[in-house]
Design an enzyme around this catalytic site. Sequence first.
Site, PDB file in Angstrom:
ATOM      1  N   HIS A 143       0.840  -1.200   0.000  1.00 51.78           N
ATOM      2  CA  HIS A 143       0.000   0.000   0.000  1.00 51.78           C
ATOM      3  C   HIS A 143       0.880   1.257   0.000  1.00 51.78           C
ATOM      4  CE1 HIS A 143      -3.104  -2.640   2.270  1.00 51.78           C
ATOM      5  NE2 HIS A 143      -3.607  -2.430   1.085  1.00 51.78           N
TER       6      HIS A 143
ATOM      7  N   LYS B  90     -17.643  -8.362   8.724  1.00 55.31           N
ATOM      8  CA  LYS B  90     -16.347  -8.795   9.260  1.00 55.31           C
ATOM      9  C   LYS B  90     -15.768  -7.771  10.223  1.00 55.31           C
ATOM     10  CE  LYS B  90     -14.096  -9.623   5.530  1.00 55.31           C
ATOM     11  NZ  LYS B  90     -12.957  -9.496   4.689  1.00 55.31           N
TER      12      LYS B  90
ATOM     13  N   ARG C 201      -1.981  -6.070  -8.365  1.00 51.23           N
ATOM     14  CA  ARG C 201      -0.851  -6.959  -8.075  1.00 51.23           C
ATOM     15  C   ARG C 201      -0.733  -8.062  -9.101  1.00 51.23           C
ATOM     16  NH1 ARG C 201      -3.168  -7.677  -2.199  1.00 51.23           N
ATOM     17  NH2 ARG C 201      -4.975  -7.306  -3.519  1.00 51.23           N
TER      18      ARG C 201
ATOM     19  N   SER D  96      -3.061  -7.582   3.016  1.00 45.22           N
ATOM     20  CA  SER D  96      -3.303  -7.368   4.447  1.00 45.22           C
ATOM     21  C   SER D  96      -3.737  -8.668   5.103  1.00 45.22           C
ATOM     22  CB  SER D  96      -4.384  -6.318   4.654  1.00 45.22           C
ATOM     23  OG  SER D  96      -3.977  -5.091   4.135  1.00 45.22           O
TER      24      SER D  96
HETATM   25  P1  ADP Z   1      -9.929  -3.479  -0.385  1.00 47.92           P
HETATM   26  O1  ADP Z   1     -10.632  -4.128   0.759  1.00 47.92           O
HETATM   27  O2  ADP Z   1     -10.638  -2.302  -0.959  1.00 47.92           O
HETATM   28  O3  ADP Z   1      -9.402  -4.412  -1.436  1.00 47.92           O
HETATM   29  P2  ADP Z   1      -7.226  -3.253   0.554  1.00 47.92           P
HETATM   30  O4  ADP Z   1      -6.753  -2.438   1.706  1.00 47.92           O
HETATM   31  O5  ADP Z   1      -7.031  -4.716   0.642  1.00 47.92           O
HETATM   32  O6  ADP Z   1      -8.712  -2.812   0.338  1.00 47.92           O
HETATM   33  O7  ADP Z   1      -6.520  -2.740  -0.770  1.00 47.92           O
HETATM   34  C1  ADP Z   1      -6.685  -1.431  -1.236  1.00 47.92           C
HETATM   35  C2  ADP Z   1      -6.073  -1.321  -2.615  1.00 47.92           C
HETATM   36  O8  ADP Z   1      -4.679  -1.568  -2.542  1.00 47.92           O
HETATM   37  C3  ADP Z   1      -6.614  -2.325  -3.637  1.00 47.92           C
HETATM   38  O9  ADP Z   1      -6.631  -1.701  -4.910  1.00 47.92           O
HETATM   39  C4  ADP Z   1      -5.588  -3.422  -3.625  1.00 47.92           C
HETATM   40  O10 ADP Z   1      -5.536  -4.104  -4.870  1.00 47.92           O
HETATM   41  C5  ADP Z   1      -4.332  -2.625  -3.411  1.00 47.92           C
HETATM   42  N1  ADP Z   1      -3.275  -3.411  -2.774  1.00 47.92           N
HETATM   43  C6  ADP Z   1      -3.333  -4.197  -1.693  1.00 47.92           C
HETATM   44  N2  ADP Z   1      -2.152  -4.773  -1.421  1.00 47.92           N
HETATM   45  C7  ADP Z   1      -1.301  -4.332  -2.390  1.00 47.92           C
HETATM   46  C8  ADP Z   1       0.060  -4.610  -2.717  1.00 47.92           C
HETATM   47  N3  ADP Z   1       0.800  -5.450  -2.006  1.00 47.92           N
HETATM   48  N4  ADP Z   1       0.582  -3.989  -3.782  1.00 47.92           N
HETATM   49  C9  ADP Z   1      -0.185  -3.170  -4.539  1.00 47.92           C
HETATM   50  N5  ADP Z   1      -1.467  -2.887  -4.321  1.00 47.92           N
HETATM   51  C10 ADP Z   1      -2.031  -3.461  -3.259  1.00 47.92           C
END
Ligand code: ADP
Length: 166
Positions: A22, A48, A97, A135
């Site tokens: 992120h 959740k 990703r 995450s």
């Molecule tokens: P959501 O629940 O909206 O998917 P996340 O916090 O999991 O929220 O992710 C937010 C954004 O960041 C999404 O577009 C996700 O694809 C991207 N993201 C999550 N992890 C990574 C990573 N390791 N590298 C690049 N983008 C990421």
Amino acid sequence: MTRSNPIVAIYPGSFDPLTRGHEDIARRTLRVADRLIVAVAHTSTTQKRGLFSVEERVELIRKVFEDEDRIEVESFEGLLVDFARGRGAHFVIRGLRAISDFEYELQMAQMNQELWREIETIFLVPDVEFSFLSSSLVREVAALGGDVSRFVSPAVLEAMKERFGG
Ligand code: ADP
């Protein structure tokens, strides 16, 4: 970048917790936007319970980006497009990703366009080093006692240790 009409981007997500992936996406955004709002979603549509509360996530993300005055952190409820419009942001940033992210991201981007014609979604790709990071995996590894220090910032690591009593 400085211009009379600053480009404001919004990076929405759960960020439970913020990972180095992120962080990479947020910092890359500053190459194409003047300001970034990291927007932590109150996901009232899913029941959740997270590892950290939305308020805790906001505080943690602020700590991680305290060196970067072009990044703000807020939480939001309801539709992303309404929040973006209210903040004068026309660009949504999402990270891609792998192909597995693509279908859902495409659907969401198109739905957001339906909801507000003026919104654009920009996809950024993280350093390959972070392309396997999520995450949920970080939470799982940490819950099982694994070392996640390479995957999150020190502030996040500290908070996770406290949460898991490490
Ligand atoms: P959501 O629940 O909206 O998917 P996340 O916090 O999991 O929220 O992710 C937010 C954004 O960041 C999404 O577009 C996700 O694809 C991207 N993201 C999550 N992890 C990574 C990573 N390791 N590298 C690049 N983008 C990421």
